[in-house]
Design a protein around this motif. Structure first.
Motif, short mmCIF file in Angstrom:
data_model
loop_
_atom_site.label_atom_id
_atom_site.label_comp_id
_atom_site.label_asym_id
_atom_site.label_seq_id
_atom_site.Cartn_x
_atom_site.Cartn_y
_atom_site.Cartn_z
N ALA A 234 -40.13 -26.97 21.69
CA ALA A 234 -39.15 -27.84 22.19
C ALA A 234 -39.45 -29.39 22.72
N THR A 235 -40.62 -29.22 23.26
CA THR A 235 -41.39 -30.38 23.81
C THR A 235 -41.52 -31.40 22.74
N PHE A 236 -42.05 -30.91 21.78
CA PHE A 236 -42.70 -31.62 20.51
C PHE A 236 -41.38 -32.05 19.84
N ALA A 237 -40.46 -31.29 19.67
CA ALA A 237 -39.19 -31.63 18.95
C ALA A 237 -38.53 -32.50 19.48
N TRP A 238 -38.30 -32.51 20.93
CA TRP A 238 -37.72 -33.63 21.52
C TRP A 238 -38.49 -34.89 21.70
N SER A 239 -39.66 -34.86 21.14
CA SER A 239 -40.51 -36.00 21.19
C SER A 239 -40.39 -36.66 19.82
N GLY A 240 -39.48 -35.98 18.98
CA GLY A 240 -39.48 -36.59 17.52
C GLY A 240 -40.56 -36.02 16.60
N ALA A 241 -41.39 -34.99 16.88
CA ALA A 241 -42.53 -34.58 16.16
C ALA A 241 -41.91 -33.96 14.98
N ARG A 242 -42.72 -34.14 13.80
CA ARG A 242 -42.09 -34.02 12.47
C ARG A 242 -41.98 -32.43 12.10
N TRP A 243 -43.04 -31.69 12.62
CA TRP A 243 -43.14 -30.26 12.02
C TRP A 243 -42.52 -29.32 12.94
N PHE A 244 -42.06 -29.53 14.13
CA PHE A 244 -41.41 -28.94 15.18
C PHE A 244 -39.94 -28.73 15.16
N ASP A 245 -39.48 -27.81 14.40
CA ASP A 245 -38.04 -27.87 13.97
C ASP A 245 -37.50 -26.69 14.64
N GLY A 246 -38.10 -25.73 15.38
CA GLY A 246 -37.47 -24.67 15.83
C GLY A 246 -37.17 -23.49 15.17
N THR A 247 -38.18 -23.38 13.74
CA THR A 247 -37.91 -22.12 13.07
C THR A 247 -39.48 -21.44 13.03
N CYS B 169 -45.48 -31.78 34.72
CA CYS B 169 -44.17 -31.70 34.45
C CYS B 169 -43.72 -33.28 34.35
N ARG B 170 -42.64 -33.58 33.40
CA ARG B 170 -42.26 -34.92 32.89
C ARG B 170 -40.73 -34.92 32.70
N GLU B 171 -40.19 -36.21 32.25
CA GLU B 171 -38.90 -36.33 31.88
C GLU B 171 -38.73 -37.23 30.67
N LEU B 172 -38.22 -36.94 29.76
CA LEU B 172 -38.01 -38.15 28.45
C LEU B 172 -36.71 -37.83 28.21
N ASP B 173 -36.15 -39.30 28.22
CA ASP B 173 -34.76 -39.44 27.81
C ASP B 173 -33.72 -38.38 28.45
N GLY B 174 -33.90 -38.11 29.71
CA GLY B 174 -33.04 -37.32 30.37
C GLY B 174 -33.29 -35.99 30.44
N VAL B 175 -34.30 -35.38 29.77
CA VAL B 175 -34.58 -34.03 29.62
C VAL B 175 -35.65 -33.69 30.21
N ARG B 176 -35.82 -32.81 31.22
CA ARG B 176 -37.15 -32.52 31.86
C ARG B 176 -37.89 -31.36 30.92
N GLY B 177 -39.09 -31.66 30.85
CA GLY B 177 -40.06 -30.76 30.25
C GLY B 177 -41.35 -30.86 30.72
N THR B 178 -42.12 -29.77 29.79
CA THR B 178 -43.61 -29.74 30.31
C THR B 178 -44.43 -30.70 29.46
N ASP B 179 -45.74 -31.30 29.93
CA ASP B 179 -46.47 -32.12 29.15
C ASP B 179 -47.03 -31.50 27.88
N PRO B 180 -47.36 -32.35 26.82
CA PRO B 180 -47.66 -31.64 25.52
C PRO B 180 -48.86 -30.85 25.61
N THR B 181 -49.96 -30.97 26.41
CA THR B 181 -51.05 -29.88 26.39
C THR B 181 -50.49 -28.45 26.98
N ARG B 182 -49.69 -28.61 28.12
CA ARG B 182 -49.23 -27.21 28.47
C ARG B 182 -48.04 -26.55 27.60
N SER B 183 -47.42 -27.64 26.73
CA SER B 183 -46.28 -26.97 25.93
C SER B 183 -47.01 -26.58 24.55
#
Length: 343
Positions: free
Chosen positions: A74-87, A123-137
């Protein structure tokens, strides 16, 4: 009535609660009607909002657990990453993983709660959504992967975003002890590369490495003739035997793309390289692809004379095969050199 928010070209809608006035959300009567969809307990979005869209799913899950932090894919999907579509590999949706410090919530469809330790530095926040940083995610995603292939593919695709590097993940993995899935994460890291362009390429590379024991593989590395001319950039290159490996998805089956593929194959063969192609059917049963690869390796190793190709770039070439190299590019260089590629 909630106003859709535009984000990276997508129309996303943050869930809202019932509002008796009907201004900030639906009235109770409206919420029971066809014009609204319940996204989670007590929260609603207009019925026309696409609940299958990965970023919308993330937004709805984050709204349902506002004290939590999205993680994993979800962290990568919210960041706009191409291959993380949640399937998953079968194309079925997987829940949004959310880290909380204390779980006082009942399970709901669409997300899964974890109470693993979470340091503030992750921990971090991007566009109003709280998430963990890419490494931990991505470490979370790999630790909970169904198998080694799933873990390596997730890590490869994270490297593709340049949000995290192999060194960073390895250092983080070394700091974890007793966490769920940490043996799988540590097993996967040696197989990770920073320049895989699609999950299918990663799966193909693992077949070569794990099933055939091919160790010296360059991924999407430019190949040059001995005069320094760029001949092409194959999905995989067996550096020991001199075999090009390509994955041909639907994009490659017809029209101009097929013509370009055939021309490129001819260019590689003229340099003395052998060629093997993997297609979608090989993912279900890779035995024939593995046999074709072994045949190609034998043919390549029987060839005599000096090699007519090299992966050493000429001085004018700008390398982009590692996360560090890509992070060092200026914005205009990224736009010019890092065009998206489909497999």
């Amino acid at each position: 009535m909630p106003v859709p928010q535009l984000r990276r070209g997508l129309e996303l809608v943050r869930p809202v609660r019932v509002d008796p006035s009907g201004e900030a959300g639906p009235t109770e009567r409206q919420a029971r009607g066809r014009g609204w969809r319940r996204s989670s307990r007590g929260l609603y979005v207009p019925a026309g909002v696409d609940g299958d869209l990965a970023q919308q799913r993330v937004l709805e899950a984050a709204a349902a657990v506002p004290e939590g932090y999205i993680t994993g894919w979800a962290t990568f999907a919210w960041s706009g990453a191409r291959w993380f579509d949640g399937t998953d590999r079968a194309g079925q949706p997987v829940p949004v993983p959310i880290v909380v410090h204390e779980n006082r919530r009942d399970a709901q469809p669409g997300y899964v709660i974890t109470q693993e330790r979470l340091a503030l530095r992750h921990c971090r926040e991007l566009d109003g959504v709280r998430g963990t940083d890419p490494t931990r995610s991505i470490a979370y995603e790999a630790r909970y992967a169904p198998d080694l292939v799933g873990a390596v593919v997730a890590l490869d695709m994270a490297m593709n975003t340049d949000l995290v590097s192999k060194v960073e993940v390895a250092a983080y993995a070394a700091s974890l002890n007793g966490w769920t899935g940490i043996p799988l994460l540590r097993e996967a890291i040696p197989y990770v590369v920073e320049n895989s362009w699609s999950p299918m390429e990663s799966e193909m590379r693992l077949l070569w490495e794990v099933e055939l024991g091919v160790n010296w593989i360059a991924c999407n590395h430019p190949v040059f003739d001995l005069a320094g001319n760029h001949v092409g950039t194959p999905d995989l290159l067996d550096l020991e035997a001199g075999v090009v490996g390509e994955y041909d998805g639907a994009l490659h089956l017809a029209g101009k793309q097929r013509s370009r593929d055939l021309k490129r194959e001819g260019d590689f063969r003229r340099l003395g390289l052998e060629y093997v192609t993997m297609v979608a059917g090989d993912r279900r049963d890779p035995s024939d692809f593995l046999q074709r690869t072994q045949d190609a390796r034998r043919r390549a190793q029987q060839k005599l004379g000096p090699r007519q190709w090299t992966i050493t770039p000429p001085q004018w070439w700008t390398p982009t095969t590692t996360v560090e190299q890509r992070r060092a590019l200026a914005a205009d260089q990224r736009a010019r050199y890092l065009r998206p590629r489909s497999a």
